[in-house]
Design an enzyme around this catalytic site. Sequence first.
Site, PDB file in Angstrom:
ATOM      1  N   HIS A 212       6.152  -8.390  45.760  1.00 53.78           N
ATOM      2  CA  HIS A 212       5.163  -7.858  44.823  1.00 53.78           C
ATOM      3  C   HIS A 212       5.882  -7.187  43.653  1.00 53.78           C
ATOM      4  O   HIS A 212       6.913  -6.536  43.838  1.00 53.78           O
ATOM      5  CB  HIS A 212       4.260  -6.847  45.546  1.00 53.78           C
ATOM      6  CG  HIS A 212       3.163  -6.308  44.694  1.00 53.78           C
ATOM      7  ND1 HIS A 212       2.227  -7.116  44.084  1.00 53.78           N
ATOM      8  CD2 HIS A 212       2.856  -5.022  44.344  1.00 53.78           C
ATOM      9  CE1 HIS A 212       1.386  -6.356  43.395  1.00 53.78           C
ATOM     10  NE2 HIS A 212       1.744  -5.088  43.532  1.00 53.78           N
TER      11      HIS A 212
ATOM     12  N   CYS B  40       0.960 -10.825  39.713  1.00 52.74           N
ATOM     13  CA  CYS B  40       1.391  -9.447  39.481  1.00 52.74           C
ATOM     14  C   CYS B  40       2.581  -9.388  38.529  1.00 52.74           C
ATOM     15  O   CYS B  40       2.745  -8.413  37.794  1.00 52.74           O
ATOM     16  CB  CYS B  40       1.722  -8.767  40.814  1.00 52.74           C
ATOM     17  SG  CYS B  40       2.842  -9.713  41.868  1.00 52.74           S
TER      18      CYS B  40
END
EC number: 3.4.19.12
Length: 969
Positions: free
Chosen positions: A352, A98
């Site tokens: 994340h 990510c």
Amino acid sequence: MAPRLQLEKAAWRWAETVRPEEVSQEHIETAYRIWLEPCIRGVCRRNCKGNPNCLVGIGEHIWLGEIDENSFHNIDDPNCERRKKNSFVGLTNLGATCYVNTFLQVWFLNLELRQALYLCPSTCDHRMGDGIREEKDYEPQTICEHLQYLFALLQNSNRRYIDPSGFVKALGLDTGQQQDAQEFSKLFMSLLEDTLSKQKNPDVRNIVQQQFCGEYAYVTVCNQCGRESKLLSKFYELELNIQGHKQLTDCISEFLKEEKLEGDNRYFCENCQSKQNATRKIRLLSLPCTLNLQLMRFVFDRQTGHKKKLNTYIGFSEILDMEPYVEHEGGTYVYELSAVLIHRGVSAYSGHYIAHVKDPQSGEWYKFNDEDIEKMEGKKLQLGIEEDLAEPSKSQTRKPKCGKGTHCSRNAYMLVYRLQTQEKPTTVVQVPAFLQELVERDNSRFEEWCVEMAEMRKQSVDKGKAKHEEVKELYQRLPAGAVKALCKECVVERCRVLRLKNQLNEDYKTVNNLLKATVKGNDGFWVGKSSLRSWRQLALEQLDEQDGDGDQSNGKMNGNTLNKDESKEERKEEEEELNFNEDILCPHGELCISENERRLVSKEAWSKLQQYFPKAPEFPSYKECCSQCKILEREGEENEALHKMIANEQKTSLPNLFQDKNRPCLSNWPEDMDVLYIVSQFFVEEWRKFVRKPARCSPVSSVGNSALLCPHGGLMFTFASMTKEDSKLIALIWPSEWQMIQKLFVVDHVIKIMRIESEDVNSSETQYISDPKLCPECREGLLCQQQRDLREYTQATIYVHKVVDNKKVMKDSAPELNVSSSETEEDKEEAKPEGEKDPDFNQSNGGAKRQKVSHQNYIAYQKQVIRRSMRHRKVRGEKALLVSANQTLKELKIQIMHAFSVAPFDQNLSIDGKILSDDCATLGTLGVIPESVILLKADEPIADYAAMDDVMQVCMPEEGFKGTGLLGH
């Protein structure tokens, strides 16, 4: 009363007046309820157990009503994978990529960088220019080609998201390991600049410098002469410390703050030719079009030895005026915010990454979260949702209030500002023809896939509709007509059961009255007292079970059948339960010999009881008791008396050995003795158990000294070892006791220790000789085997004891005071081998012939006894852990962390005074053996302990981007 019970009662009401032998066909049909009307859908909510003709609740609602077409297939609508109008394209997260996706989106929305990359020559462009059209998938060769193709897909793809795996593989990134996003940004920009430096077109060659490169100088001024020294340096981002700050401008001011060089840190001035006090600072000379500000959220923690994240709020504005910080002649440096890169999570090793990026053409803000892209309302940056997703600790402050045009974040780790211009961006980036053709190929494949999925959906729907009509037709044909397979025997039996249940109470009173009468002669029957006390309950349970079987057989007409395997298991359990009058059955199936457990009842009473228990064992009063039980009882009494006599004789003959009193000791040899005898300690323990409980244990008939000898007949212990570690394996015997042992037991081998005085008058040396002599080879083999077992164990138990102020709580002087109460006598007996199974302790009355004992059996015996002697007594505050010799010390620390909630870097471990510090060493090489006690001293916990879960992530050494294409240049 419930409808089912009402139907049940109505179906069997006739049984109250009809005897079993009078049951007719009409009664059978009434019991089976075959003439009941089917239930009406809507009135009856579920399938009626009482009505075999009920067709409600059998799954028909799924098929008889209107059905959604989507229930006929599990294929998602392919249009859900299609790109929406006026939206951007997402990127697939390949596991832990990510952070790569966020930077790709930021760089894609830098129009100047995208335009320059499109101008970069490509090998694919040359092939297509020559008229070559390859049908196979396009495979970029260089980093520039990968970026070109990715950017072209992001710009004109019909897909909702695309796969960046080719780009990630080209860089050699680990898709399963989260990496440092800030380090990735710096390394990739350096790689891209190095790659583009070989291009001929200056617009391509210099794009990285034009967009991201600025310049500052390290300026040092001598306080003595005022001489100014400058060291020029380029930068692609400014790394700003955020610790202790609340605003972005404060971080910039600290970055440019003047530093004093004094004392040991004085500056050597070339003009003064000596060390002088001086000042040093960073002076910004020029700033790039795109200003990247790295907020140093991930810092090294000296207390833990690992990185941690600073979850503190930093305020920043959408307009950043950098003119006060730049020393320049003309020009403006007013920037506007174009991207905010976010790390969600409290840990530096997990979490994340997402990005909020502003579209330079429309001015609208978008949130890029891998495959998902969300447009912000009102052309405004909105970070509130992202800030709520973090898990705050108690020490963190509340979010400060932000004014118009300003924002606060504790998760932003990079801010991207673009130089503000008066004109709106008019750059229109066109995808080159060769890239557009590649994109159209991919779009064609996507459209073909959509058509294929839609056709598969249509076929599934058509099949489902046809099935729907077929089931509806079958449902109309389900009601049954005349039924012939009705079981008369089941109805008759249930009629009998119901009538018995109704008359049970009256029969109970009758039997009680009959039991009061005295039974004379041979007219009575033996019945167990326990059965008599509970016969009514047993009868009721038995009738209920039979009644239940009747319900099941009746329910088969209604689809309520039991699984055959389940019914067999239930019957087997019922058979194992004690039935009526089986409490006076002996093991041989005859009448038991104990008269205290039974009594005589009259013939009339037995007749009543037999109505309820027709299969109960019957014993008339003249029936003799079991002859085999009588013989066994007599033999048992004789054996018990014999064992008691033997135990008493042996206890009287060897009182000191039994009570463990006045025992000889090798380390303190008795002066008036020249010889002592040896037997196995196992023999002594087994013998003591028999003497204590002769009725429970079998007598010990053989000494079994072969367990102390090797297969060659040599002794396995040295004189020194028998005074120390092996003293628990042997028992010393006085000569007088030995004579008595030879009379009472079969002795296979005589083992003795003799003291021999030196014949030299001037020498006082005393020798101790064993007979048989020591076998050096087998002794060495035993020691090697023991050491090997200690080094190669698996799933062994060790103990970890937490130390407070360097003081161990265990009382070594009185360990019996600290024994865990959980260790019962039964647990202690488990470690002892059973004498009956040991080949060296044969209970037969054979002679003293030596038994053949293999070396493996001997080793097994030694392990058994040694394991028992080494067994550690667990004290309060210790915890037992299962470990293996080949696991590392670091892995053990992880186990200790879960047991004591102490992080590995806070653990100080030691064993027998030796510090355990090599995390990569195995427990076997560190000398940790089964039953060891490891001392744990914990350091004071660190202030920020929110990242406890990071420990599992940092067990392996950090390698960063080692071995990837980012470091290849």
